[in-house]
Design an enzyme around this catalytic site. Structure first.
Site, PDB file in Angstrom:
ATOM      1  N   HIS A  37       0.847  -1.080  -0.132  1.00  0.00           N
ATOM      2  CA  HIS A  37      -0.186   0.005   0.252  1.00  0.00           C
ATOM      3  C   HIS A  37       0.733   1.357   0.049  1.00  0.00           C
ATOM      4  O   HIS A  37       2.086   1.302   0.282  1.00  0.00           O
ATOM      5  CB  HIS A  37      -0.976  -0.070   1.033  1.00  0.00           C
ATOM      6  CG  HIS A  37      -1.962  -0.901   1.304  1.00  0.00           C
ATOM      7  ND1 HIS A  37      -2.848  -1.204   0.488  1.00  0.00           N
ATOM      8  CD2 HIS A  37      -2.256  -2.028   2.303  1.00  0.00           C
ATOM      9  CE1 HIS A  37      -3.635  -2.465   0.874  1.00  0.00           C
ATOM     10  NE2 HIS A  37      -3.358  -2.568   2.077  1.00  0.00           N
ATOM     11  N   CYS A  84      -4.698   4.926  -2.126  1.00  0.00           N
ATOM     12  CA  CYS A  84      -3.547   4.255  -2.055  1.00  0.00           C
ATOM     13  C   CYS A  84      -3.469   3.810  -3.886  1.00  0.00           C
ATOM     14  O   CYS A  84      -4.382   3.155  -4.448  1.00  0.00           O
ATOM     15  CB  CYS A  84      -3.883   2.873  -1.502  1.00  0.00           C
ATOM     16  SG  CYS A  84      -2.956   1.410  -1.847  1.00  0.00           S
ATOM     17  N   HIS A  87      -4.506   0.612  -5.089  1.00  0.00           N
ATOM     18  CA  HIS A  87      -5.720   0.004  -4.864  1.00  0.00           C
ATOM     19  C   HIS A  87      -6.891   1.266  -5.016  1.00  0.00           C
ATOM     20  O   HIS A  87      -8.037   0.941  -4.560  1.00  0.00           O
ATOM     21  CB  HIS A  87      -5.883  -0.650  -3.685  1.00  0.00           C
ATOM     22  CG  HIS A  87      -4.865  -1.955  -3.392  1.00  0.00           C
ATOM     23  ND1 HIS A  87      -3.775  -1.781  -2.485  1.00  0.00           N
ATOM     24  CD2 HIS A  87      -4.771  -2.852  -4.086  1.00  0.00           C
ATOM     25  CE1 HIS A  87      -3.187  -2.955  -2.747  1.00  0.00           C
ATOM     26  NE2 HIS A  87      -3.642  -3.630  -3.650  1.00  0.00           N
ATOM     27  N   MET A  92     -10.032   2.039  -2.531  1.00  0.00           N
ATOM     28  CA  MET A  92      -9.226   2.598  -1.270  1.00  0.00           C
ATOM     29  C   MET A  92      -8.655   4.056  -1.278  1.00  0.00           C
ATOM     30  O   MET A  92      -7.624   4.516  -1.955  1.00  0.00           O
ATOM     31  CB  MET A  92      -7.961   1.454  -1.364  1.00  0.00           C
ATOM     32  CG  MET A  92      -6.993   1.550   0.090  1.00  0.00           C
ATOM     33  SD  MET A  92      -5.968   0.282   0.198  1.00  0.00           S
ATOM     34  CE  MET A  92      -5.180   0.916   1.790  1.00  0.00           C
TER      35      MET A  92
END
Length: 99
Positions: A37, A84, A87, A92
């Site tokens: 991440h 992120c 993602h 995210m």
């Protein structure tokens, strides 16, 4: 304030995903799972005059292991959107309001 990257059940989310902090308070983004991440602030969704590059992780840099952290301090009041980058498409994303 600590923000987890990834929930306990493995979901690709920030926990919490929306929160407020006083100006100057450290925000600790902590990898909660074994997924890579990062934390990138959206240059179009932060207060005017703030340099997104200076408060974001480099997009090629990732927190790979559980427990790895990225710390940022936001001084300018307003709302900041972040995501992120690996993602973002999975939802995210998050938002912090600096008071």
């Amino acid at each position: 304030l600590e923000v987890l990257l990834g929930s306990g059940d493995g979901s690709l989310v920030f926990v919490p995903s929306e929160f407020s902090v006083p100006s100057g308070e450290k925000i600790v983004f902590k990898n909660n799972a074994g997924f890579p991440h990062n934390v990138v602030f959206d240059e179009d969704e932060i207060p005017a005059g703030v340099d997104a590059v200076k408060i974001s992780m480099p997009e090629e840099e990732l927190l790979n292991a559980p427990g790895e952290t990225y710390v940022v301090t936001l001084d300018t009041k307003g709302t900041y959107s972040f995501y992120c980058s690996p993602h973002q498409g999975a939802g995210m994303v998050g938002k912090v309001t600096v008071n």
